[in-house]
Scaffold this motif. Sequence first.
Motif, mmCIF file in Angstrom:
data_model
loop_
_atom_site.group_PDB
_atom_site.id
_atom_site.type_symbol
_atom_site.label_atom_id
_atom_site.label_comp_id
_atom_site.label_asym_id
_atom_site.label_seq_id
_atom_site.Cartn_x
_atom_site.Cartn_y
_atom_site.Cartn_z
ATOM 1 N N ILE A 141 32.216 -26.304 -24.102
ATOM 2 C CA ILE A 141 31.627 -26.768 -22.656
ATOM 3 C C ILE A 141 31.251 -28.188 -22.707
ATOM 4 N N THR A 142 30.281 -28.381 -23.783
ATOM 5 C CA THR A 142 29.925 -29.754 -23.761
ATOM 6 C C THR A 142 31.119 -30.842 -23.878
ATOM 7 N N ASP A 143 31.904 -30.536 -24.777
ATOM 8 C CA ASP A 143 33.180 -31.427 -25.011
ATOM 9 C C ASP A 143 33.697 -31.568 -23.637
ATOM 10 N N ALA A 144 33.953 -30.397 -23.233
ATOM 11 C CA ALA A 144 35.026 -30.581 -21.887
ATOM 12 C C ALA A 144 34.075 -31.580 -20.870
ATOM 13 N N ASP A 145 32.831 -31.172 -20.548
ATOM 14 C CA ASP A 145 31.838 -32.202 -20.011
ATOM 15 C C ASP A 145 32.053 -33.640 -20.223
ATOM 16 N N ALA A 146 31.863 -33.902 -21.454
ATOM 17 C CA ALA A 146 31.737 -35.257 -21.987
ATOM 18 C C ALA A 146 33.141 -35.929 -21.539
ATOM 19 N N HIS A 147 34.186 -35.046 -21.823
ATOM 20 C CA HIS A 147 35.692 -35.542 -21.717
ATOM 21 C C HIS A 147 35.762 -35.821 -19.978
ATOM 22 N N LEU A 148 35.398 -35.069 -19.181
ATOM 23 C CA LEU A 148 35.524 -35.123 -17.838
ATOM 24 C C LEU A 148 34.858 -36.293 -17.315
ATOM 25 N N ALA A 149 33.702 -36.385 -17.747
ATOM 26 C CA ALA A 149 32.869 -37.707 -17.523
ATOM 27 C C ALA A 149 33.373 -38.872 -17.529
ATOM 28 N N GLU A 163 36.826 -39.299 -18.315
ATOM 29 C CA GLU A 163 37.654 -39.342 -17.334
ATOM 30 C C GLU A 163 37.356 -39.911 -16.053
ATOM 31 N N LYS A 164 36.400 -39.412 -15.411
ATOM 32 C CA LYS A 164 36.074 -39.794 -14.099
ATOM 33 C C LYS A 164 35.602 -41.423 -14.276
ATOM 34 N N ALA A 165 34.831 -41.856 -15.146
ATOM 35 C CA ALA A 165 34.362 -43.140 -15.572
ATOM 36 C C ALA A 165 35.791 -43.888 -15.534
ATOM 37 N N ARG A 166 36.736 -43.679 -16.348
ATOM 38 C CA ARG A 166 37.919 -44.081 -16.429
ATOM 39 C C ARG A 166 38.756 -44.327 -15.280
ATOM 40 N N LEU A 167 39.001 -43.438 -14.468
ATOM 41 C CA LEU A 167 39.463 -43.164 -13.066
ATOM 42 C C LEU A 167 38.754 -44.261 -12.198
#
Lengths: 164, 250
Positions: A109-117, A119-123
């Motif tokens: 879950i943590t990994d996924a959260d970090a990944h999402l964040a 991604e969002k930042a990159r976007l």
Amino acid sequence: MEVLAKLGVDWKLLIAQAINFVVLLFVLKRYAYGPILRALEARTKKIEQGLKDAAASEEILASTVEEEKRIMAAAREEARDILVRAETSAKERDGKMLLETKAKIDKMITDADAHLAEEKARLVREAKAELSGLIVTATGRVLGRAVDVPVDAKLVAEALEKAN
Amino acid sequence: MEISIAAEKLFSFGTFPVTNAFLIGAIVSGALMIGTRRIVERWQEVPRGAQNVLETIVEALLDLIQSVTLDRRQALQFFPLIATIFLFVLFSNWAGLLPGLGTVGIYGEHNGHHTIIPFLRSTSADLNFTLALSLIVVLTIQFTGIAAMGIMKYGQKFFVSPFHKPYGIGTAVGLLELVSEVGKTISFTFRLFGNVFAGEVLLTVMLHLVPYLLPLPFLFLEIFVGFIQAVVFSMLTLVFLKMATIPPEH
């Protein structure tokens, strides 16, 4: 002596009868009583031995049964012990596995959260970059002339930064 | 009907007169030897038939002897004599009861007149046999006593010094004991002879009076008497043997 003769006593017959009896006595003693008494004695001994053996084997049987019972009881005890131990260890392992799984899921879950964040930042970053280009172009069009692109870009970036 | 106290002579073997009683005695002893030998030869671990009978007789006799001697070794020592007396007297008594008693025989001269001399006469109904057996028994008793305690000690039974405690009485009792040893011989002889001979005479007389049925009860009685006399003779021998081995108390 005449009285004896009248009664039919004849020394020849007397001696003959005595010899007859003594011969019978010795023959019977040698060939009948001896073997018979020995055989009877032997049989008595055999029967006694047989009875003794029977008593002994009965005792052995009793002790064997006792021993068997003891061993069975011990085995049962041990089996129960093993079962209990297996149960506890299984429970322990289950608990551990649960914990591990939970930890793994948490991590995922943590990994996924970090990944999402990320991604969002990159976007956002990409959007920002695109947006600044568009703004510059749009501004240039609106103003009708091309402005100094680097200065403009700098300004837009600052503005965007402030808008953030 | 001819009744003779002496056994009748059948024939002579050289100078030896073979009487009917002697003949029966020889036949009975031969039958006993062969019979017991056959049983012993076919001895089986699990007794069967005749072996059972013989074993029963031997065991019962041995038990009886042991109950008197109270000593296994002594019982085994006395056993052959007692058992032989019992078996021989028993079967010779019974042999005289077989059919043909006093009627089947050879025609011959007896005491001066012609008559039928029967083949069957119980050996015990002949004084030659009973006297011979009594002498054997009484001599055996003396030797057993001497063997048990020595000749000096055994002699003290009969010859007691008149200078000791009961004084003359002991000596007199000792002499009486000595006389009683002779008395034993005579009573042994005539008890057996008298019983068996009387039985034979009784049966002969009954047969001549009433040939059918009436002699039957007497025949049964004589079977019983034959057994009883065999027991009495052997048991008295046993008791006297046992007494002879007990040292005198003085």
